[in-house]
Scaffold this motif. Structure first.
Motif, PDB file in Angstrom:
ATOM      1  N   LEU A  17      38.467  46.734  46.492  1.00  0.00           N
ATOM      2  CA  LEU A  17      39.928  47.714  45.274  1.00  0.00           C
ATOM      3  C   LEU A  17      40.347  47.645  44.592  1.00  0.00           C
ATOM      4  N   GLU A  30      28.990  48.009  47.365  1.00  0.00           N
ATOM      5  CA  GLU A  30      30.844  48.069  46.541  1.00  0.00           C
ATOM      6  C   GLU A  30      30.941  49.277  44.904  1.00  0.00           C
ATOM      7  N   LEU A  34      33.642  52.283  44.833  1.00  0.00           N
ATOM      8  CA  LEU A  34      34.608  52.099  43.845  1.00  0.00           C
ATOM      9  C   LEU A  34      34.292  53.925  43.311  1.00  0.00           C
TER      10      LEU A  34
END
Length: 113
Positions: A17, A30, A34
């Motif tokens: 992040l 990931e 996100l």
């Protein structure tokens, strides 16, 4: 960035992040992090064609996504709303089938609700 799907620690997630520049491709962990979804929700988004993996991966292979596309989706409130509704509908449908089969078993066993 995140080495494996299940071994992602809070520190590793925090590092993703806070990355100044994302890598070119992101794995499902990931991507989920996100976008703000759970890892298991990514498959439903792929099936609905809201997320498109890079290349043409086999059904049982790891999926990777273009970081630029994910960054666009993160800042698009309309897309996030559509994806959230889709995930809610997906799990509502999946859970209702469990409930129906559980009730059917009770009826077959002669039990009443």
């Amino acid at each position: 960035m995140l080495l494996s799907r299940s071994a992602a620690t809070a520190q590793e997630k925090f590092a993703v992040l806070n990355c100044r520049r994302l890598p070119g491709r992101l794995n499902t962990s990931e991507t989920a992090l996100l976008l703000g979804f759970q890892e298991h929700d990514i498959a439903a988004l792929i099936v609905a064609k809201l997320l498109v993996p890079l290349g043409k991966p086999a059904p049982n292979s790891p999926k990777y996504f273009a970081a630029v596309e994910i960054a666009e989706r993160v800042s698009n409130a309309e897309w996030l709303s559509i994806a959230t509704k889709l995930i809610a509908r997906h799990w509502r449908k999946k859970n209702s089938s469990k409930t129906r089969s559980w009730r059917a078993e009770k009826v077959l066993d002669g039990q009443q609700e």
